[in-house]
Design a protein around this motif. Structure first.
Motif, PDB file in Angstrom:
ATOM      1  N   ARG A   1      51.323   7.299  32.201  1.00  0.00           N
ATOM      2  CA  ARG A   1      50.421   6.132  32.191  1.00  0.00           C
ATOM      3  C   ARG A   1      50.602   5.262  30.942  1.00  0.00           C
ATOM      4  NH1 ARG A   1      45.271   5.300  30.014  1.00  0.00           N
ATOM      5  NH2 ARG A   1      45.424   7.304  28.957  1.00  0.00           N
ATOM      6  N   ILE A   2      50.608   5.907  29.763  1.00  0.00           N
ATOM      7  CA  ILE A   2      50.712   5.143  28.505  1.00  0.00           C
ATOM      8  C   ILE A   2      52.050   4.402  28.443  1.00  0.00           C
ATOM      9  CG2 ILE A   2      50.883   5.396  25.980  1.00  0.00           C
ATOM     10  CD1 ILE A   2      48.116   6.111  26.640  1.00  0.00           C
TER      11      ILE A   2
ATOM     12  N   ASP B   1      45.382  -3.901  21.611  1.00  0.00           N
ATOM     13  CA  ASP B   1      44.947  -2.736  22.377  1.00  0.00           C
ATOM     14  C   ASP B   1      43.477  -2.495  22.055  1.00  0.00           C
ATOM     15  OD1 ASP B   1      44.660  -0.487  23.850  1.00  0.00           O
ATOM     16  OD2 ASP B   1      45.936   0.797  22.617  1.00  0.00           O
ATOM     17  N   CYS B   2      42.613  -2.916  22.995  1.00  0.00           N
ATOM     18  CA  CYS B   2      41.164  -2.821  22.787  1.00  0.00           C
ATOM     19  C   CYS B   2      40.687  -1.449  23.293  1.00  0.00           C
ATOM     20  CB  CYS B   2      40.486  -3.956  23.541  1.00  0.00           C
ATOM     21  SG  CYS B   2      38.718  -3.947  23.360  1.00  0.00           S
ATOM     22  N   GLY B   3      40.178  -0.628  22.388  1.00  0.00           N
ATOM     23  CA  GLY B   3      39.840   0.758  22.731  1.00  0.00           C
ATOM     24  C   GLY B   3      41.086   1.607  22.548  1.00  0.00           C
ATOM     25  N   CYS B   4      41.706   1.467  21.364  1.00  0.00           N
ATOM     26  CA  CYS B   4      43.051   2.050  21.132  1.00  0.00           C
ATOM     27  C   CYS B   4      43.036   3.570  21.023  1.00  0.00           C
ATOM     28  CB  CYS B   4      43.667   1.453  19.872  1.00  0.00           C
ATOM     29  SG  CYS B   4      42.740   1.836  18.362  1.00  0.00           S
TER      30      CYS B   4
ATOM     31  N   PRO C   1      38.252   7.195  16.098  1.00  0.00           N
ATOM     32  CA  PRO C   1      39.484   6.875  16.818  1.00  0.00           C
ATOM     33  C   PRO C   1      40.365   5.881  16.050  1.00  0.00           C
ATOM     34  CG  PRO C   1      37.596   6.711  18.282  1.00  0.00           C
ATOM     35  CD  PRO C   1      37.046   6.995  16.923  1.00  0.00           C
TER      36      PRO C   1
ATOM     37  N   ASP D   1      39.044  -0.668  17.940  1.00  0.00           N
ATOM     38  CA  ASP D   1      38.179   0.356  18.524  1.00  0.00           C
ATOM     39  C   ASP D   1      36.769   0.171  17.995  1.00  0.00           C
ATOM     40  OD1 ASP D   1      39.078   3.137  20.176  1.00  0.00           O
ATOM     41  OD2 ASP D   1      37.050   3.133  19.317  1.00  0.00           O
ATOM     42  N   ILE D   2      35.805   0.566  18.807  1.00  0.00           N
ATOM     43  CA  ILE D   2      34.396   0.431  18.411  1.00  0.00           C
ATOM     44  C   ILE D   2      33.984   1.531  17.429  1.00  0.00           C
ATOM     45  CG2 ILE D   2      33.442   1.801  20.330  1.00  0.00           C
ATOM     46  CD1 ILE D   2      31.220  -0.295  20.590  1.00  0.00           C
ATOM     47  N   ASN D   3      34.755   2.616  17.405  1.00  0.00           N
ATOM     48  CA  ASN D   3      34.397   3.769  16.569  1.00  0.00           C
ATOM     49  C   ASN D   3      35.409   4.000  15.441  1.00  0.00           C
ATOM     50  OD1 ASN D   3      31.994   4.743  17.978  1.00  0.00           O
ATOM     51  ND2 ASN D   3      33.396   5.131  19.686  1.00  0.00           N
TER      52      ASN D   3
ATOM     53  N   SER E   1      35.830  -2.924  16.075  1.00  0.00           N
ATOM     54  CA  SER E   1      35.268  -4.020  16.870  1.00  0.00           C
ATOM     55  C   SER E   1      34.685  -3.516  18.190  1.00  0.00           C
ATOM     56  CB  SER E   1      36.392  -5.033  17.155  1.00  0.00           C
ATOM     57  OG  SER E   1      35.918  -6.102  17.928  1.00  0.00           O
ATOM     58  N   ASP E   2      33.530  -4.061  18.528  1.00  0.00           N
ATOM     59  CA  ASP E   2      32.967  -3.841  19.862  1.00  0.00           C
ATOM     60  C   ASP E   2      33.659  -4.850  20.784  1.00  0.00           C
ATOM     61  OD1 ASP E   2      31.541  -3.671  22.180  1.00  0.00           O
ATOM     62  OD2 ASP E   2      29.580  -4.019  21.265  1.00  0.00           O
ATOM     63  N   GLY E   3      34.518  -4.371  21.649  1.00  0.00           N
ATOM     64  CA  GLY E   3      35.329  -5.279  22.463  1.00  0.00           C
ATOM     65  C   GLY E   3      36.155  -6.169  21.553  1.00  0.00           C
TER      66      GLY E   3
ATOM     67  N   ALA F   1      42.352  -0.153  28.342  1.00  0.00           N
ATOM     68  CA  ALA F   1      42.732   0.992  29.178  1.00  0.00           C
ATOM     69  C   ALA F   1      41.896   2.227  28.873  1.00  0.00           C
ATOM     70  CB  ALA F   1      44.217   1.311  28.954  1.00  0.00           C
ATOM     71  N   GLY F   2      41.759   3.062  29.903  1.00  0.00           N
ATOM     72  CA  GLY F   2      41.135   4.364  29.701  1.00  0.00           C
ATOM     73  C   GLY F   2      39.622   4.328  29.605  1.00  0.00           C
TER      74      GLY F   2
ATOM     75  N   HIS G   1      43.837   6.896  20.129  1.00  0.00           N
ATOM     76  CA  HIS G   1      44.967   7.538  19.427  1.00  0.00           C
ATOM     77  C   HIS G   1      46.038   6.567  18.940  1.00  0.00           C
ATOM     78  CE1 HIS G   1      45.949   6.766  23.541  1.00  0.00           C
ATOM     79  NE2 HIS G   1      45.086   7.700  23.944  1.00  0.00           N
TER      80      HIS G   1
HETATM   81  C1  LIG Z   1      39.160   7.301  26.551  1.00  0.00           C
HETATM   82  S1  LIG Z   1      39.670   6.331  25.213  1.00  0.00           S
HETATM   83  C2  LIG Z   1      41.063   5.502  25.910  1.00  0.00           C
HETATM   84  C3  LIG Z   1      42.159   5.387  24.904  1.00  0.00           C
HETATM   85  C4  LIG Z   1      43.384   4.610  25.355  1.00  0.00           C
HETATM   86  N1  LIG Z   1      43.099   3.216  25.536  1.00  0.00           N
HETATM   87  C5  LIG Z   1      43.979   5.192  26.588  1.00  0.00           C
HETATM   88  O1  LIG Z   1      44.072   4.498  27.617  1.00  0.00           O
HETATM   89  O2  LIG Z   1      44.384   6.374  26.547  1.00  0.00           O
HETATM   90  C6  LIG Z   1      38.469   5.039  25.120  1.00  0.00           C
HETATM   91  C7  LIG Z   1      38.390   4.406  23.743  1.00  0.00           C
HETATM   92  O3  LIG Z   1      37.675   3.195  23.850  1.00  0.00           O
HETATM   93  C8  LIG Z   1      36.796   3.057  22.755  1.00  0.00           C
HETATM   94  N2  LIG Z   1      35.726   2.140  23.147  1.00  0.00           N
HETATM   95  C9  LIG Z   1      34.661   2.390  23.949  1.00  0.00           C
HETATM   96  N3  LIG Z   1      33.901   1.289  24.075  1.00  0.00           N
HETATM   97  C10 LIG Z   1      34.507   0.318  23.360  1.00  0.00           C
HETATM   98  C11 LIG Z   1      34.204  -1.042  23.080  1.00  0.00           C
HETATM   99  N4  LIG Z   1      33.108  -1.617  23.572  1.00  0.00           N
HETATM  100  N5  LIG Z   1      35.041  -1.735  22.291  1.00  0.00           N
HETATM  101  C12 LIG Z   1      36.146  -1.153  21.760  1.00  0.00           C
HETATM  102  N6  LIG Z   1      36.477   0.124  21.972  1.00  0.00           N
HETATM  103  C13 LIG Z   1      35.675   0.854  22.761  1.00  0.00           C
HETATM  104  C14 LIG Z   1      36.371   4.486  22.451  1.00  0.00           C
HETATM  105  O4  LIG Z   1      35.922   4.637  21.121  1.00  0.00           O
HETATM  106  C15 LIG Z   1      37.670   5.267  22.725  1.00  0.00           C
HETATM  107  O5  LIG Z   1      38.439   5.402  21.568  1.00  0.00           O
END
Ligand SMILES: C[S@@+](CC[C@H](N)C(=O)[O-])C[C@H]1O[C@@H](n2cnc3c(N)ncnc32)[C@H](O)[C@@H]1O
Length: 222
Positions: free
Chosen positions: A3-4, A19-22, A49, A44-46, A71-73, A87-88, A24
């Motif tokens: 997938r990745i 890559d929003c929600g990166c 990660p 990433d929001i956290n 960043s949140d989104g 993704a994810g 790893h």
């Molecule tokens: C399950 S991981 C997916 C990681 C990667 N994108 C993948 O497809 O394998 C989801 C990630 O999205 C982040 N996340 C969740 N809500 C988010 C938001 N509103 N903005 C940015 N990141 C967010 C989480 O902290 C987490 O690291």
């Protein structure tokens, strides 16, 4: 291809990728190392990660080609970039990320989406906001099937997508790959068996509707 790797390959030759929600950071690493992407913004929001991604990128000696943004989104993203990857995550979270920063999102030339649930609701939201589905790829990675959506927003024309497009994916139902057909066959069998066992009227109605959608899909394929 997993997938990745598939997601990274779809960004081939991009000048810049977000890559929003990166998490790893593997998507960015793959894109930089193997698919000629010049620069990545990892969001990433956290903190956890994001630090994880920072460390993984450093191990590959790619830090000078990356920026890390908490960043949140896309709220804290204020640059220009070609490709957006989300993704994810669940489909509704992805919808919210897109709709909350719609003015930023519509500027991307290519958007790659990989929703792990609620994909029909996501498609409905995208369609209502002038999304164009350029491609949908169904892949099997391990035990799971994933739908990777590739597209962009075009506010100058509304595409004519219908209910079956929303339900099954406009490109997927067009392409009818063996994996798509197998998934539909499995769903049909599952819903039929559930219907036989169902006792309450609400469950029966829901299952009949799902089966009706599949019948409509089969009807359009003939
Ligand atoms: C399950 S991981 C997916 C990681 C990667 N994108 C993948 O497809 O394998 C989801 C990630 O999205 C982040 N996340 C969740 N809500 C988010 C938001 N509103 N903005 C940015 N990141 C967010 C989480 O902290 C987490 O690291």
């Amino acid at each position: 291809m997993d997938r990745i790797e598939l997601i990274a390959s779809l960004a081939k030759d991009a000048n810049s990728l977000v890559d929003c929600g990166c998490d790893h950071g593997y998507t960015a690493i793959k894109a930089l190392k193997s698919y000629n992407v010049s620069h990545c913004y990892l969001l990433d929001i956290n903190e956890g990660p994001l630090n994880n991604a920072r460390n993984n990128v450093a191990k590959e000696n790619l830090s000078d080609r990356c920026d890390f943004i908490l960043s949140d989104g896309l709220k804290n993203f204020n640059e220009e970039a070609d490709v957006l990857v989300i993704a994810g995550m669940g489909g509704l979270l992805i919808s919210n990320i897109i709709l909350n920063d719609y003015e930023k999102v519509i500027k991307f030339k290519k958007i790659i989406i990989d929703a792990h649930s609620e994909i029909e609701k996501l498609r409905a939201n995208l369609i209502s906001k002038y999304f164009v589905f350029d491609n949908e790829i169904l892949i099997q990675d391990g035990k799971h099937n994933y739908v990777i959506i590739e597209g962009h927003f075009d506010l100058s024309k509304r595409m004519k997508y219908d209910l079956l497009d929303m339900k099954f994916g406009p490109v997927l139902r067009q392409n009818q790959t063996p994996l798509f057909k197998e998934i539909i066959r499995t769903k049909k069998k599952h819903f039929t068996e559930c219907l036989k066992k169902a006792t309450d009227e609400t469950s029966k109605s829901k299952l009949k509707i799902e089966l009706a959608y599949i019948q409509m899909l089969e009807g359009t394929n003939k």
